[in-house]
Design a protein around this motif. Sequence first.
Motif, PDB file in Angstrom:
ATOM      1  N   SER A  44       5.056  19.507  -3.705  1.00 61.20           N
ATOM      2  CA  SER A  44       3.868  20.271  -3.327  1.00 61.20           C
ATOM      3  C   SER A  44       3.555  20.044  -1.858  1.00 61.20           C
ATOM      4  N   TRP A  45       2.756  20.952  -1.310  1.00 62.48           N
ATOM      5  CA  TRP A  45       2.347  20.832   0.090  1.00 62.48           C
ATOM      6  C   TRP A  45       1.434  19.630   0.313  1.00 62.48           C
ATOM      7  N   SER A  46       0.803  19.167  -0.750  1.00 57.29           N
ATOM      8  CA  SER A  46      -0.115  18.043  -0.580  1.00 57.29           C
ATOM      9  C   SER A  46       0.614  16.697  -0.496  1.00 57.29           C
ATOM     10  N   ALA A  47       1.872  16.638  -0.968  1.00 59.94           N
ATOM     11  CA  ALA A  47       2.616  15.375  -0.934  1.00 59.94           C
ATOM     12  C   ALA A  47       2.794  14.852   0.494  1.00 59.94           C
ATOM     13  N   PRO A  48       3.215  15.655   1.469  1.00 59.96           N
ATOM     14  CA  PRO A  48       3.324  15.134   2.840  1.00 59.96           C
ATOM     15  C   PRO A  48       1.970  14.667   3.388  1.00 59.96           C
ATOM     16  N   ARG A  49       0.915  15.373   3.046  1.00 62.65           N
ATOM     17  CA  ARG A  49      -0.411  14.972   3.507  1.00 62.65           C
ATOM     18  C   ARG A  49      -0.794  13.632   2.904  1.00 62.65           C
ATOM     19  N   ARG A  50      -0.545  13.465   1.601  1.00 61.49           N
ATOM     20  CA  ARG A  50      -0.878  12.195   0.942  1.00 61.49           C
ATOM     21  C   ARG A  50      -0.048  11.047   1.508  1.00 61.49           C
TER      22      ARG A  50
ATOM     23  N   ALA B  57      -1.476   7.781   3.368  1.00 55.08           N
ATOM     24  CA  ALA B  57      -1.123   6.428   2.925  1.00 55.08           C
ATOM     25  C   ALA B  57      -0.580   5.607   4.091  1.00 55.08           C
ATOM     26  N   LEU B  58       0.259   6.201   4.913  1.00 53.08           N
ATOM     27  CA  LEU B  58       0.804   5.490   6.077  1.00 53.08           C
ATOM     28  C   LEU B  58      -0.304   5.138   7.076  1.00 53.08           C
ATOM     29  N   GLU B  59      -1.275   6.016   7.242  1.00 54.26           N
ATOM     30  CA  GLU B  59      -2.398   5.720   8.134  1.00 54.26           C
ATOM     31  C   GLU B  59      -3.218   4.541   7.603  1.00 54.26           C
ATOM     32  N   ARG B  60      -3.409   4.496   6.277  1.00 55.12           N
ATOM     33  CA  ARG B  60      -4.147   3.363   5.693  1.00 55.12           C
ATOM     34  C   ARG B  60      -3.377   2.058   5.891  1.00 55.12           C
ATOM     35  N   ILE B  61      -2.066   2.105   5.708  1.00 49.88           N
ATOM     36  CA  ILE B  61      -1.242   0.912   5.892  1.00 49.88           C
ATOM     37  C   ILE B  61      -1.289   0.457   7.346  1.00 49.88           C
ATOM     38  N   ALA B  62      -1.263   1.407   8.279  1.00 56.88           N
ATOM     39  CA  ALA B  62      -1.310   1.055   9.704  1.00 56.88           C
ATOM     40  C   ALA B  62      -2.629   0.378  10.065  1.00 56.88           C
ATOM     41  N   ARG B  63      -3.677   0.626   9.288  1.00 54.14           N
ATOM     42  CA  ARG B  63      -4.989   0.023   9.574  1.00 54.14           C
ATOM     43  C   ARG B  63      -5.188  -1.343   8.898  1.00 54.14           C
ATOM     44  N   VAL B  64      -4.188  -1.825   8.165  1.00 52.45           N
ATOM     45  CA  VAL B  64      -4.335  -3.112   7.471  1.00 52.45           C
ATOM     46  C   VAL B  64      -4.747  -4.233   8.424  1.00 52.45           C
ATOM     47  N   PRO B  65      -4.107  -4.416   9.585  1.00 55.47           N
ATOM     48  CA  PRO B  65      -4.566  -5.499  10.472  1.00 55.47           C
ATOM     49  C   PRO B  65      -6.019  -5.333  10.907  1.00 55.47           C
ATOM     50  N   GLU B  66      -6.412  -4.116  11.213  1.00 52.80           N
ATOM     51  CA  GLU B  66      -7.793  -3.854  11.649  1.00 52.80           C
ATOM     52  C   GLU B  66      -8.784  -4.184  10.530  1.00 52.80           C
TER      53      GLU B  66
ATOM     54  N   ALA C  32      -7.729 -12.274   3.602  1.00 53.76           N
ATOM     55  CA  ALA C  32      -8.176 -11.042   4.263  1.00 53.76           C
ATOM     56  C   ALA C  32      -7.033 -10.035   4.339  1.00 53.76           C
ATOM     57  N   LEU C  33      -5.831 -10.505   4.657  1.00 52.76           N
ATOM     58  CA  LEU C  33      -4.678  -9.593   4.714  1.00 52.76           C
ATOM     59  C   LEU C  33      -4.357  -9.010   3.344  1.00 52.76           C
ATOM     60  N   ARG C  34      -4.415  -9.845   2.322  1.00 52.58           N
ATOM     61  CA  ARG C  34      -4.156  -9.339   0.959  1.00 52.58           C
ATOM     62  C   ARG C  34      -5.185  -8.291   0.557  1.00 52.58           C
ATOM     63  N   GLU C  35      -6.455  -8.590   0.837  1.00 51.19           N
ATOM     64  CA  GLU C  35      -7.524  -7.640   0.491  1.00 51.19           C
ATOM     65  C   GLU C  35      -7.329  -6.323   1.243  1.00 51.19           C
ATOM     66  N   ALA C  36      -7.019  -6.403   2.526  1.00 44.90           N
ATOM     67  CA  ALA C  36      -6.800  -5.187   3.311  1.00 44.90           C
ATOM     68  C   ALA C  36      -5.600  -4.407   2.799  1.00 44.90           C
ATOM     69  N   ARG C  37      -4.534  -5.110   2.455  1.00 42.70           N
ATOM     70  CA  ARG C  37      -3.344  -4.462   1.893  1.00 42.70           C
ATOM     71  C   ARG C  37      -3.677  -3.766   0.575  1.00 42.70           C
ATOM     72  N   ASP C  38      -4.398  -4.479  -0.310  1.00 44.57           N
ATOM     73  CA  ASP C  38      -4.759  -3.912  -1.604  1.00 44.57           C
ATOM     74  C   ASP C  38      -5.636  -2.666  -1.443  1.00 44.57           C
ATOM     75  N   ARG C  39      -6.557  -2.716  -0.488  1.00 49.10           N
ATOM     76  CA  ARG C  39      -7.394  -1.531  -0.243  1.00 49.10           C
ATOM     77  C   ARG C  39      -6.559  -0.361   0.240  1.00 49.10           C
ATOM     78  N   ALA C  40      -5.575  -0.650   1.096  1.00 52.21           N
ATOM     79  CA  ALA C  40      -4.713   0.424   1.613  1.00 52.21           C
ATOM     80  C   ALA C  40      -3.899   1.043   0.483  1.00 52.21           C
ATOM     81  N   ILE C  41      -3.384   0.207  -0.401  1.00 56.81           N
ATOM     82  CA  ILE C  41      -2.564   0.706  -1.509  1.00 56.81           C
ATOM     83  C   ILE C  41      -3.402   1.533  -2.464  1.00 56.81           C
ATOM     84  N   LYS C  42      -4.618   1.072  -2.727  1.00 55.53           N
ATOM     85  CA  LYS C  42      -5.498   1.785  -3.661  1.00 55.53           C
ATOM     86  C   LYS C  42      -6.159   3.016  -3.030  1.00 55.53           C
TER      87      LYS C  42
END
Length: 139
Positions: free
Chosen positions: A2-8, A12-21, A127-137
């Motif tokens: 679907s067209w939404s898969a690339p957007r999703r 997801a990649l943007e959330r992962i990139a924000r894990v350190p922040e 803190a890193l685990r929590e940030a990672r878990d938030r990004a995944i969820k």
Amino acid sequence: MSWSAPRRMREALERIARVPEVASRLLAPVLTTYAREQFAASHDPYGRPWAKLAPATVRKKGHDRILIDTGETAATIQAVPWGSRSVAGVRIRTMGWHQYPTAHRPARPILPTGPLPPRWAAAARDALREARDRAIKGT
């Protein structure tokens, strides 16, 4: 696909990139608490007590409490997140001139001077685990 898969995937990649922040924002208040507790207990991050005040200093101040007259200095200790989306950390605002000794006074460090103390390292991992878990969820 679907067209939404690339957007999703992009989101997801943007959330992962924000894990350190995100981890930095989660860690800052914890390190503020740790540093203020150390200050109140008059010891460094490794649990070593600060050097006692010189007798002349005690006479001048009228008490033997280290770095405490009004409480203003302790209130200045604050960990703040810093950085960008992909590179982040925590900077602790404190009275840096006490971090290292001079010819006229011993060091009374608030910040680690070597490897992170176990308590600080555990807080950073949490803190890193929590940030990672938030990004995944996606939260």
